[in-house]
Structures are given as C-alpha cells and as structure tokens.
Design an enzyme around this catalytic site. Structure first.
Site, PDB file in Angstrom:
ATOM      1  N   GLU A 187      -5.802  -4.108  -1.572  1.00  0.00           N
ATOM      2  CA  GLU A 187      -6.234  -5.294  -0.833  1.00  0.00           C
ATOM      3  C   GLU A 187      -7.307  -6.095  -1.566  1.00  0.00           C
ATOM      4  O   GLU A 187      -7.660  -7.197  -1.143  1.00  0.00           O
ATOM      5  CB  GLU A 187      -6.760  -4.882   0.554  1.00  0.00           C
ATOM      6  CG  GLU A 187      -5.694  -4.337   1.483  1.00  0.00           C
ATOM      7  CD  GLU A 187      -5.457  -2.836   1.366  1.00  0.00           C
ATOM      8  OE1 GLU A 187      -4.873  -2.243   2.281  1.00  0.00           O
ATOM      9  OE2 GLU A 187      -5.874  -2.240   0.345  1.00  0.00           O
ATOM     10  N   TRP A 241     -21.644  15.559   8.980  1.00  0.00           N
ATOM     11  CA  TRP A 241     -20.615  15.142   8.040  1.00  0.00           C
ATOM     12  C   TRP A 241     -20.759  15.854   6.693  1.00  0.00           C
ATOM     13  O   TRP A 241     -21.861  16.043   6.200  1.00  0.00           O
ATOM     14  CB  TRP A 241     -20.688  13.639   7.806  1.00  0.00           C
ATOM     15  CG  TRP A 241     -20.336  12.813   9.012  1.00  0.00           C
ATOM     16  CD1 TRP A 241     -21.198  12.090   9.787  1.00  0.00           C
ATOM     17  CD2 TRP A 241     -19.040  12.630   9.581  1.00  0.00           C
ATOM     18  NE1 TRP A 241     -20.516  11.466  10.805  1.00  0.00           N
ATOM     19  CE2 TRP A 241     -19.194  11.787  10.704  1.00  0.00           C
ATOM     20  CE3 TRP A 241     -17.769  13.110   9.257  1.00  0.00           C
ATOM     21  CZ2 TRP A 241     -18.115  11.390  11.494  1.00  0.00           C
ATOM     22  CZ3 TRP A 241     -16.695  12.728  10.049  1.00  0.00           C
ATOM     23  CH2 TRP A 241     -16.873  11.875  11.145  1.00  0.00           C
ATOM     24  N   THR A 273       0.851  -1.184   0.000  1.00  0.00           N
ATOM     25  CA  THR A 273       0.000   0.000   0.000  1.00  0.00           C
ATOM     26  C   THR A 273       0.885   1.232   0.000  1.00  0.00           C
ATOM     27  O   THR A 273       2.090   1.153   0.259  1.00  0.00           O
ATOM     28  CB  THR A 273      -0.912   0.017   1.242  1.00  0.00           C
ATOM     29  OG1 THR A 273      -0.084   0.070   2.422  1.00  0.00           O
ATOM     30  CG2 THR A 273      -1.770  -1.240   1.303  1.00  0.00           C
TER      31      THR A 273
END
Length: 544
Positions: free
Chosen positions: A330, A445, A185
């Site tokens: 992943e 949010w 990553t």
C-alpha cells in the site's frame, strides 16, 4: 499568479526513454527460465518495449485495460512491463505462489484481458484457464515452444509476436494520475486486495528511492533485484535503474544461495535487494564457497525485520553495508529507510550498530506517525520508547483499494499499516511487530520479532518464528518454531538458556519446537498463521 515553467506529466514511459537515450549501452543481464544467460542493454529493452506496445495494440487492447504478467525477473518481463504501462494499459503483476483460488479471484477482479507468462507457470495457466473467461490472450514469454503450444493451443509466443513489429511506437501522453499498475496484497486473511498505482505516484516513488539518503542508486551501480518483480515492482528497482541508468542483473527463477553468489561474483554486483530468508541462504552459500562478495557495497533488506546477527555478518565478514528498510504494498512500497545522519558519526560502534537495527526514517514524500490504537488519531510522542500503531500518508500511499468505493484512510486522512512500533525524535522507526503477531501474555505484550531476532543470533539456528500459543492461565504464551543449521545438535534447553539475560524472564518462550522448514509466503515472509494453526494448542493442559 501561476509560474511560467514547462509542464510535462510524470509518466513511466519517460523512464525508459531516458535510459535508452542516455544509457543506451548499459548492460542488462537476464537469466532465463532454462538457465541460459541473455545480455541486452537499455536501448534494446526500449526498442522491444515499443515492439511489444505495437503488438498489444494489434490485439485490440484498449487504454485502461489490465494486462497481467506471471513471470520471473527477466528481460522479456522487463520489456513487457514498460510496454504495458507506457502505452496506457495497466500492468497487473501476479504473485505465482498464491493459491489457485486466489489467482482466479485476482485475475477476475482485475478484469485482465491478457496474461503474459513464463513457461514455468504453464501448469498454473492450464489449471485456471477455464475459470478466467475475460482473458482472451495468452502470451508465453519465450520463443516458440512445441510443448507449450500443445498444452495451450491458442497461445502466442512473445518472440514471434514482437518480431514482426517495428520499434517506432510513440509513447502516448495522458494524465499523470492515470492508473499504471496493479498489485494485490498477499491475502493472508480473506481475498487479496488490490493497490492501483498511478504514473505520478510511481515516478515520485522512484525519485525518492534513488536518493543518497534512500537506496542510494546511481549509474555506477550494478543492481541485483532478488525481490521479484511481482512483489511490489521489485521494490521499484526496475524503475529506479532506468531513472539513473544503472546496470541490472535479473536472476530469473534461480533464487537459491549458490546461484545468487555466482551472479554477484561473476557480474560484480554492487547493490542487491531481498528479504531476510533470501540473505540467509546467500550467506550460507558464500561461507560454503569461500566467496567474499567483494563487489557488494550494500544490500537492502525489507519484507520483515533483519536479524541483528545477519546485519553483523554482512558488516564484519563481507564489508557490506546493510540498508534496513520498511514498507508495504500500500506504500508502493517505500516507507522508511535506515540511513544514518552526520551526527551519528559521533556514536560508538555499538551505538551505531544498534541504530542500524531500526527500520529507519521516512524520505521526503512520506509522513509517519504513531497513534494510540488502530484507526485512532491521538498522536503518541516520538521518544524512542512509546509503542503505538504506525500510520502513514504521502505522495505514493494508497487511498482506497482497487474496486472498493470505501476510503481506506482514517477520518483525518492517514493509512493504518497494522504495524506496531516506536519512533525517535529523528523519525527512526523501530517495528515491534505486526499487530496480529503480538503475543499477549497475562495482559502484557511480547514482541515476536524480538524473540526471533534473539533466536537467530544463535549460530545453530537457521530460521525462527515466534507465535502466540493458547495457555490455560496466561491466555497466550510464546512458542518458538525453529529450523536448525545442517548437522546441528542444539537442543530445546540450549535455546531457552540462550535467552537468559537477553530478555525479561517472563518473555522467554515456554517451548521450542524444531521443524524441517517454516512455511513462507510468495514474498518470502513467514506464514505465522499456518504455524498458529498447527502449534497454537501445544501448551493447553500444561501448567504455568
């Protein structure tokens, strides 16, 4: 009772064998690091892969050893790629844009025994060589070069190394769950983590990638993988191209808009794959040159969300279908792909366009769910509105990171992606943000992706990143970091006015900061962490 069907393990070597036998003369164009063009085909790639496998065996590399590649998309890298995995070694593709300290970490963590590198990266090799003691073989993916030999006396040259080898190598047979390749990553926080793929997971991922409801690849296609081979196997395209016998255009280091437009037009590319920042430069170059990209039938956009304006430009100006996709290292990387269903033909043009903005639905082999919190297990409804954490499981999804004994899954066997999204009844995923990039203002949010997409719709904005800045009253407020188009005179007030009516008033950024460039990761993603470090305090002391 067991079935009575023949069994053959799913091995990467079977892909290159198939391509060499049934698509031998299909052209592969490679742009080398010096700008020259090399033309080859699947048969020659296969034969050179076998020569390379013999050469690696002569270096006493053993089954299961890691062999690193530090290279662009070119024919030598492709040949070595198949040689390494096909012979039972592990192909460790390295992102050259990582910091030297990260390169040293991942090379040592992987216990690489050899590194194959393009001349471009000679300074990196010489800079870190003293810190990677396990690497015994340095192979330059070039013909003999006196400058390289002087800087790195023990170097071997790829062309010389394989010239004395015969293409009579017999690919070994082994368990399909054997490790095939290793990708790390980007390591935006802490050290990078390794995803160790198997031959089985790679083959199943390749089948899925080729499907008509996925990337829709065939022997009719000429594929331009702009996404680098060190970025999760160029999203699997070198494997997929071999499986279907497609032609490939390997662009080398020249990923600027002008170079890509020239490759598309000269070699009649039908499918191209890359991140949004790549397509921004390509669209600007196509507009400047007057190219209509006439052969490009679809392009694949992943890595980060596709701005609506970009999708519309490809559709309306270039008659090119944009396939919006989502995935991660992943997930090998394919997670979802945006392809419409038959019932969507009944939708209006506007409704179809809105549908195509989502990241799509999972192909067979991947399952996706939304849960109420990270590592939670309370499944949320697929109503297209409820927002939750995205978790995945499937045939090519990671179970645990390389070198880590701890399982990386939830208690009930799902991998938490760190993405926040909604999902409708058909499985179309609409990513709101990375969890770490959401902006929490006064307990509510705000999606940075939505703010960026709106800003990118302004004709005078070339690139935009929305970040959370600390605020004395609301904890966090959005700030937009933007790059203007050349010769633009757009002002902060112009951009803030542009948000009016497109988003709730309280979600409009508090500030717009114009910069010359936005920092990008090695895979073309915006480095918001760096932006937060630089601009995260700009609102402190200001009144709401």
């Amino acid at each position: 009772m067991q079935g009575r069907m023949m069994f053959q393990p799913l091995l990467i070597s079977s892909l290159i064998e198939h391509a060499a036998q049934f698509h031998a003369d299909t052209t592969i164009i490679s742009k080398n690091t010096n700008g020259s063009i090399h033309e080859t085909n699947w048969l020659e790639v296969s034969e050179n892969a076998k020569r390379t496998a013999n050469a690696l065996a002569a270096l006493h590399l053993e089954h299961g050893d890691c062999v690193a590649t530090l290279a662009w998309n070119n024919h030598r890298h492709l040949e070595a790629w198949y040689a390494i995995s096909g012979s039972g070694l592990i192909c460790h593709t390295i992102n050259p844009r990582l910091f030297p300290e990260q390169l040293i970490f991942i090379i040592n963590d992987a216990k690489d025994k050899a590194i194959l590198f393009d001349k471009t990266f000679l300074p990196l090799i010489t800079a870190i060589k003293a810190h990677i003691p396990l690497v015994k073989n340095f192979i330059c993916l070039e013909p003999f070069d006196a400058d390289v030999a002087k800087a790195l006396p023990e170097v071997k040259f790829y062309d010389e190394l394989i010239s004395g080898q015969k293409p009579d190598y017999v690919w070994p047979t082994f368990d399909e769950t054997t490790a095939s390749s290793l990708c790390y990553t980007s390591g935006t926080t802490g050290n990078p983590k390794g995803a160790l793929f198997t031959h089985r997971s790679t083959l199943l991922h390749t089948f899925a990638a080729c499907l008509p409801d996925s990337l829709d690849l065939s022997a009719n296609d000429i594929i331009l993988p702009v996404v680098p081979m060190f970025h999760v196997h160029a999203w699997g395209t070198p494997y997929a191209a071999a499986m279907v016998g497609a032609s490939m255009i390997l662009p080398g280091p020249g990923l600027d808009g002008d170079s890509l437009v020239n490759l598309i037009d000269e070699y009649q590319v039908t499918v191209a794959l890359g991140v949004p920042t790549i397509w921004q430069s390509l669209l600007a170059a196509a507009k400047q040159s007057g190219s209509k990209l006439t052969t490009l039938k679809h392009n694949v956009i992943g890595g980060s969300a596709c701005p609506p304006s970009m999708l519309a430009t490809f559709r309306d100006v270039y008659d090119c279908e944009t396939i919006h996709a989502w995935g991660m290292t992943e997930a090998s990387p394919l997670g979802t792909v945006n392809r419409p269903k038959a019932k969507h033909r009944k939708l209006s043009v506007e409704e179809q366009a809105a549908l195509r903005l989502s990241q799509g639905r999972p192909p067979f082999g991947v399952n996706v769910r939304l849960v109420n919190e990270e590592n939670g297990t309370h499944k949320l409804p697929q109503d297209g509105e409820t927002i939750g954490n995205v978790q995945i499981k499937g045939h090519w999804i990671i179970e645990s990171y390389f070198g880590k004994e701890k399982n990386s899954l939830t208690e009930d066997g799902w991998f938490d992606t760190g993405d926040i999204a909604s999902m409708d009844a058909d499985g179309y995923l609409h990513i709101s943000d990375r969890a770490k990039d959401l902006i929490k203002s006064g307990g509510e949010w705000i999606s940075s992706v939505e703010l960026e997409n709106i800003a990118m719709g302004h004709p005078e904005i070339a690139m935009a990143a929305a970040i959370a800045a600390d605020h004395p009253k609301w904890d966090e407020r959005p700030v937009l970091i933007a790059v203007k188009q050349p010769e633009s005179t757009v002002t902060e007030a112009d951009i803030l006015d542009y948000y009016e009516g497109k988003i709730a008033k309280w979600q409009i950024p508090d500030k717009v900061i114009f910069v010359d460039a936005i920092p990008l990761s090695g895979t073309g993603k915006m480095l918001k962490r760096k932006l937060r470090e630089e601009f995260g305090n700009v609102l402190l002391g200001e009144n709401a």
